[in-house]
Design a protein around this motif. Sequence first.
Motif, short mmCIF file in Angstrom:
data_model
loop_
_atom_site.label_atom_id
_atom_site.label_comp_id
_atom_site.label_asym_id
_atom_site.label_seq_id
_atom_site.Cartn_x
_atom_site.Cartn_y
_atom_site.Cartn_z
N ASP A 1 47.52 23.61 45.16
CA ASP A 1 47.57 24.85 44.39
C ASP A 1 47.45 24.53 42.92
O ASP A 1 47.99 23.53 42.43
CB ASP A 1 48.90 25.57 44.68
N GLN A 2 46.73 25.37 42.21
CA GLN A 2 46.57 25.21 40.77
C GLN A 2 47.39 26.29 40.09
O GLN A 2 47.48 27.41 40.59
CB GLN A 2 45.10 25.37 40.39
N PRO A 3 47.96 25.98 38.94
CA PRO A 3 48.73 27.01 38.25
C PRO A 3 47.81 28.14 37.79
O PRO A 3 46.61 27.94 37.60
CB PRO A 3 49.34 26.27 37.06
N ALA A 4 48.38 29.32 37.63
CA ALA A 4 47.61 30.45 37.10
C ALA A 4 47.12 30.10 35.70
O ALA A 4 47.81 29.42 34.94
CB ALA A 4 48.47 31.69 37.08
N THR A 5 45.93 30.55 35.38
CA THR A 5 45.33 30.21 34.09
C THR A 5 45.32 31.37 33.12
O THR A 5 44.89 31.21 31.98
CB THR A 5 43.88 29.72 34.30
N SER A 6 45.77 32.54 33.56
CA SER A 6 45.81 33.69 32.66
C SER A 6 47.25 34.06 32.37
O SER A 6 48.16 33.57 33.02
CB SER A 6 45.06 34.87 33.27
N GLY A 7 47.44 34.93 31.39
CA GLY A 7 48.78 35.33 31.02
C GLY A 7 49.43 36.28 31.99
O GLY A 7 50.64 36.47 31.95
N LEU A 8 48.66 36.90 32.87
CA LEU A 8 49.19 37.83 33.84
C LEU A 8 48.46 37.61 35.16
O LEU A 8 47.23 37.66 35.21
CB LEU A 8 48.98 39.27 33.38
N THR A 9 49.22 37.34 36.20
CA THR A 9 48.62 37.11 37.51
C THR A 9 49.20 38.11 38.50
O THR A 9 50.40 38.09 38.77
CB THR A 9 48.90 35.67 38.00
N PRO A 10 48.35 38.98 39.08
CA PRO A 10 48.85 39.88 40.11
C PRO A 10 49.34 39.09 41.32
O PRO A 10 48.70 38.11 41.73
CB PRO A 10 47.64 40.73 40.49
N TYR A 11 50.47 39.51 41.88
CA TYR A 11 51.01 38.91 43.11
C TYR A 11 51.19 40.05 44.09
O TYR A 11 52.07 40.88 43.93
CB TYR A 11 52.35 38.22 42.82
N VAL A 12 50.33 40.11 45.09
CA VAL A 12 50.24 41.26 45.97
C VAL A 12 50.75 40.91 47.36
O VAL A 12 50.36 39.89 47.93
CB VAL A 12 48.76 41.75 46.05
N ASN A 13 51.64 41.76 47.90
CA ASN A 13 52.09 41.62 49.28
C ASN A 13 51.20 42.48 50.16
O ASN A 13 50.98 43.66 49.87
CB ASN A 13 53.54 42.08 49.43
N LEU A 14 50.69 41.88 51.23
CA LEU A 14 49.81 42.57 52.18
C LEU A 14 50.22 42.24 53.60
O LEU A 14 50.84 41.20 53.84
CB LEU A 14 48.35 42.14 51.99
N ASN A 15 49.79 43.05 54.52
CA ASN A 15 49.97 42.77 55.93
C ASN A 15 48.73 42.03 56.41
O ASN A 15 47.65 42.62 56.48
CB ASN A 15 50.13 44.09 56.69
N GLY A 16 48.83 40.74 56.69
CA GLY A 16 47.69 39.96 57.16
C GLY A 16 46.95 39.22 56.07
O GLY A 16 45.73 39.34 55.93
N VAL A 17 47.67 38.43 55.29
CA VAL A 17 47.07 37.74 54.15
C VAL A 17 45.97 36.77 54.56
O VAL A 17 44.95 36.67 53.89
CB VAL A 17 48.15 37.03 53.29
N ALA A 18 46.12 36.08 55.68
CA ALA A 18 45.07 35.14 56.10
C ALA A 18 43.74 35.87 56.27
O ALA A 18 42.70 35.42 55.77
CB ALA A 18 45.46 34.43 57.39
N ASP A 19 43.77 37.02 56.94
CA ASP A 19 42.55 37.81 57.10
C ASP A 19 42.07 38.37 55.76
O ASP A 19 40.87 38.42 55.50
CB ASP A 19 42.78 38.96 58.08
N ALA A 20 43.00 38.79 54.92
CA ALA A 20 42.64 39.34 53.61
C ALA A 20 41.94 38.29 52.75
O ALA A 20 40.96 38.59 52.07
CB ALA A 20 43.87 39.88 52.89
#
Length: 132
Positions: A3-22
């Motif tokens: 994993d690489q750290p986020a490179t922007s000042g704001l990173t959306p972190y979204v919860n979803l049902n089925g992240v692997a498929d998403a």
Amino acid sequence: MTDQPATSGLTPYVNLNGVADAMAFYAKAFGAIERARNQMGSDNRIIHGHVEINGAPLFLSDFYPEHGFPVVTPQGYNLHLQVTDAQMWFDRAVAAGCTVVMPLKVEFWGDTYGQLRDPYGVTWAIGQSKQS
């Protein structure tokens, strides 16, 4: 894959049902590059996924009600992609399975703009500056 750290000042972190498929869908619809996938539990839900879309990070997690992250429908936001070829991005996302919320068109402020909804309930905005 590390994993690489986020490179922007704001990173959306979204919860979803089925992240692997998403994550696979986002690769097809938005050209996402997978940066990390950390699974937890016997059902292999993803506790932390990281994709890069249009040069920006997007973090994802499956819902974990047993840890305080209940299943909820995405609402009240959109993920905006500012691009130089809005038509290409819009068409690719629709071909992958996004539904049109607002057709792509030149808006009153002069930019080309439209909105889509992905199969996971997330609304995406595609924008192109009139200078592009």
